[in-house]
Design a protein around this motif. Structure first.
Motif, short mmCIF file in Angstrom:
data_model
loop_
_atom_site.label_atom_id
_atom_site.label_comp_id
_atom_site.label_asym_id
_atom_site.label_seq_id
_atom_site.Cartn_x
_atom_site.Cartn_y
_atom_site.Cartn_z
N LEU A 1 0.72 -1.07 0.00
CA LEU A 1 0.09 0.05 0.08
C LEU A 1 0.92 1.41 0.05
CD1 LEU A 1 -2.67 -0.88 2.59
CD2 LEU A 1 -2.88 -0.83 0.17
N ASN A 2 2.10 1.40 0.66
CA ASN A 2 2.89 2.36 0.94
C ASN A 2 3.96 2.40 0.09
OD1 ASN A 2 1.30 3.74 3.22
ND2 ASN A 2 1.84 1.58 3.85
N VAL A 3 4.03 3.16 -1.35
CA VAL A 3 5.05 3.44 -2.02
C VAL A 3 5.30 4.83 -2.08
CG1 VAL A 3 5.98 3.04 -4.56
CG2 VAL A 3 4.31 1.36 -3.49
N LEU A 4 6.55 5.47 -1.65
CA LEU A 4 6.75 6.75 -1.64
C LEU A 4 7.92 7.28 -2.54
CD1 LEU A 4 5.30 5.81 1.35
CD2 LEU A 4 5.81 7.97 1.97
N GLU A 5 7.81 8.56 -3.11
CA GLU A 5 8.83 9.18 -3.44
C GLU A 5 10.03 9.52 -2.41
OE1 GLU A 5 8.22 11.41 -7.52
OE2 GLU A 5 6.56 12.02 -5.87
N THR A 6 11.23 9.31 -2.66
CA THR A 6 12.20 9.63 -1.81
C THR A 6 13.58 9.86 -2.34
OG1 THR A 6 13.12 7.53 -1.48
CG2 THR A 6 10.99 7.74 0.02
N ARG A 7 14.56 10.27 -1.58
CA ARG A 7 15.65 10.68 -2.31
C ARG A 7 16.96 9.92 -1.21
NH1 ARG A 7 17.55 13.80 -6.36
NH2 ARG A 7 15.46 14.40 -6.57
N ILE A 8 18.02 9.29 -1.63
CA ILE A 8 18.76 8.76 -1.19
C ILE A 8 19.76 9.81 -0.43
CG2 ILE A 8 20.73 6.99 -0.82
CD1 ILE A 8 19.51 5.63 -3.29
N LEU A 9 19.80 10.03 0.83
CA LEU A 9 20.61 11.02 1.54
C LEU A 9 21.90 10.46 1.74
CD1 LEU A 9 17.77 12.74 4.04
CD2 LEU A 9 18.46 13.27 1.30
N THR A 10 22.03 9.37 2.50
CA THR A 10 23.38 8.71 2.79
C THR A 10 23.25 7.20 2.44
OG1 THR A 10 23.14 8.46 4.96
CG2 THR A 10 23.94 10.39 4.32
N ALA A 11 24.17 6.66 2.19
CA ALA A 11 24.38 5.18 1.94
C ALA A 11 25.41 4.68 2.57
CB ALA A 11 24.06 4.82 0.57
N GLN A 12 25.34 3.73 3.47
CA GLN A 12 26.52 3.06 4.22
C GLN A 12 26.48 1.44 4.21
OE1 GLN A 12 27.24 4.71 8.25
NE2 GLN A 12 27.69 2.57 9.06
N THR A 13 27.77 1.06 3.69
CA THR A 13 27.77 -0.46 3.43
C THR A 13 28.49 -0.94 4.70
OG1 THR A 13 28.27 0.10 1.11
CG2 THR A 13 29.06 -2.41 2.02
N GLY A 14 27.77 -2.06 4.92
CA GLY A 14 28.29 -2.92 6.08
C GLY A 14 28.33 -4.33 5.82
N GLY A 15 29.29 -4.88 5.45
CA GLY A 15 29.45 -6.40 4.74
C GLY A 15 28.74 -6.55 3.57
N ASP A 16 27.51 -7.38 3.53
CA ASP A 16 26.86 -7.52 2.34
C ASP A 16 25.45 -6.86 2.19
OD1 ASP A 16 28.68 -9.37 1.58
OD2 ASP A 16 27.63 -11.16 2.55
N GLU A 17 25.56 -5.82 3.30
CA GLU A 17 24.15 -5.07 3.25
C GLU A 17 24.72 -3.51 3.06
OE1 GLU A 17 21.11 -7.41 6.07
OE2 GLU A 17 22.39 -6.43 6.92
N VAL A 18 23.61 -2.94 2.83
CA VAL A 18 23.81 -1.24 2.65
C VAL A 18 22.51 -0.63 3.67
CG1 VAL A 18 23.71 0.78 1.18
CG2 VAL A 18 24.90 -1.20 0.17
#
Length: 364
Positions: free
Chosen positions: A298-315
């Motif tokens: 039900l919830n699909v929102l417009e957003t912007r990626i402000l920061t992205a931090q990688t830790g192992g196999d995940e972001v």
């Protein structure tokens, strides 16, 4: 006119423990002091109450309780203190335990009235009972009422739910939420349970090893990638929202936050205009570069990626709601493979698909 604040700073050793803390909290609402056991949370409360004396300062709503030249003794500090254990007087009824907090005749202009406390905490059926006939949750509600009836200017709560099982905690949390709504009294609430923080707190003081890592509005600290809350396995953000529509036919409510709206299951009695808290877990948010097609989400929102931090196999990405990213912030945790395959990067506009949004019980 400057809003009242609670300004705290203490330094020194208490036994083998070293404390070096300083923070400012709002003069109303609930400020949670959060951190692992043994990080100094209780020592901070005891210093504010004057029960432990370390070097430093304490000012509450412009009134100095401690500085280099002043130390107001505990009995002259208008605080209510709720401990982990209720510690009721066993020979007194619930009514008499509550009235003990009045310390004589209740003043005619008392800000917190007996009947109001009884109503807010649901104590009316218990007034004639003795403490040994109460459940753990009922005893703690009486202890909270007794503290409130002392007419404090500041309520200190030291892990008030830690001695209770999960079901009993769930029983008492709605009463604490009602107090939050009904009273302007500032509360410093010590806990190591993030679930309690997410339900109750407006402001957060994050502690570790006798020091303050950060202090500020709850949602801001939850979404700060430099702090451990954002990278924890159960990372989530709590957003205060306003109910703008209720669809009784489908049992759904629409809630607005800065930069977007959410559709969530509506509980009984949900009304337009109510303030409610949403909980959005990082693991429940997926990302897309193009508008997703029809789905059950039900919830699909417009957003912007402000920061992205990688830790192992995940972001872990911090998203700002709205196409410009200027709205409220939420977290998304996705696999590094997915992040790279989509060519995602900081500053990029994306669609956040939110699989689940939890709505805290009760209005705020």
């Amino acid at each position: 006119m400057t809003a009242p604040t609670i300004e705290v700073g203490f330094t020194g050793r208490h036994g083998s423990f070293a404390l070096d803390v300083a923070f400012t909290a709002p003069g109303r609402g609930v400020t949670a002091i959060f951190g692992p056991s043994g990080c100094g949370k209780t020592t901070v409360l005891r210093c504010i109450a004057g029960l432990t004396r370390l070097a430093g300062s304490c000012r509450v709503a412009g009134e100095t309780w401690q500085d280099a030249a002043t130390f107001r003794p505990p009995h002259r500090r208008p605080v209510g203190y709720v401990f982990q254990e209720a510690s009721l007087f066993p020979h007194l009824s619930v009514r008499a335990n509550l009235l003990y907090g009045v310390r004589g005749r209740m003043p005619a202009d008392a800000a917190i009235r007996f009947d109001d406390v009884v109503d807010l905490l649901g104590l009316s059926p218990l007034l004639s009972r003795a403490p040994h006939n109460l459940s753990g949750g009922e005893r703690q509600r009486v202890a909270i009422g007794r503290a409130l009836l002392s007419q404090p200017r500041l309520l200190l709560m030291d892990e008030p739910l830690s001695a209770l099982d999960r079901d009993t905690k769930d029983e008492i949390l709605p009463f604490l939420e009602r107090l939050h709504l009904a009273l302007s009294l500032p509360v410093l609430y010590v806990t190591h349970d993030m679930r309690e923080v997410e339900r109750l707190a407006d402001h957060l003081v994050l502690m570790r090893a006798g020091r303050v890592l950060a202090a500020g509005p709850l949602a801001a600290l939850q979404s700060d990638p430099a702090l451990p809350l954002a990278t924890a396995r159960d990372a989530a953000v709590g957003l205060d929202a306003v109910v703008t529509a209720v669809d009784a036919a489908y049992g759904l409510a629409t809630l607005a936050v800065a930069g977007g709206t959410f559709i969530v299951p509506a509980g009984a009695g949900t009304a337009i205009g109510e303030r409610r808290r949403l909980r959005i877990a990082a693991g429940d948010v997926s990302l897309a570069r193009e508008p997703p097609g029809p789905s059950t989400i039900l919830n699909v929102l417009e957003t912007r990626i402000l920061t992205a931090q990688t830790g192992g196999d995940e972001v872990t990405a911090v998203l700002g709601l709205g196409r410009d990213g200027a709205g409220a912030r939420i977290l998304a945790r996705v696999t590094r493979r997915s992040f790279e395959r989509l060519g995602l990067a900081e500053g990029m506009a994306v669609y956040a698909q939110i699989k689940s949004v939890a709505l805290a019980p009760g209005a705020r």
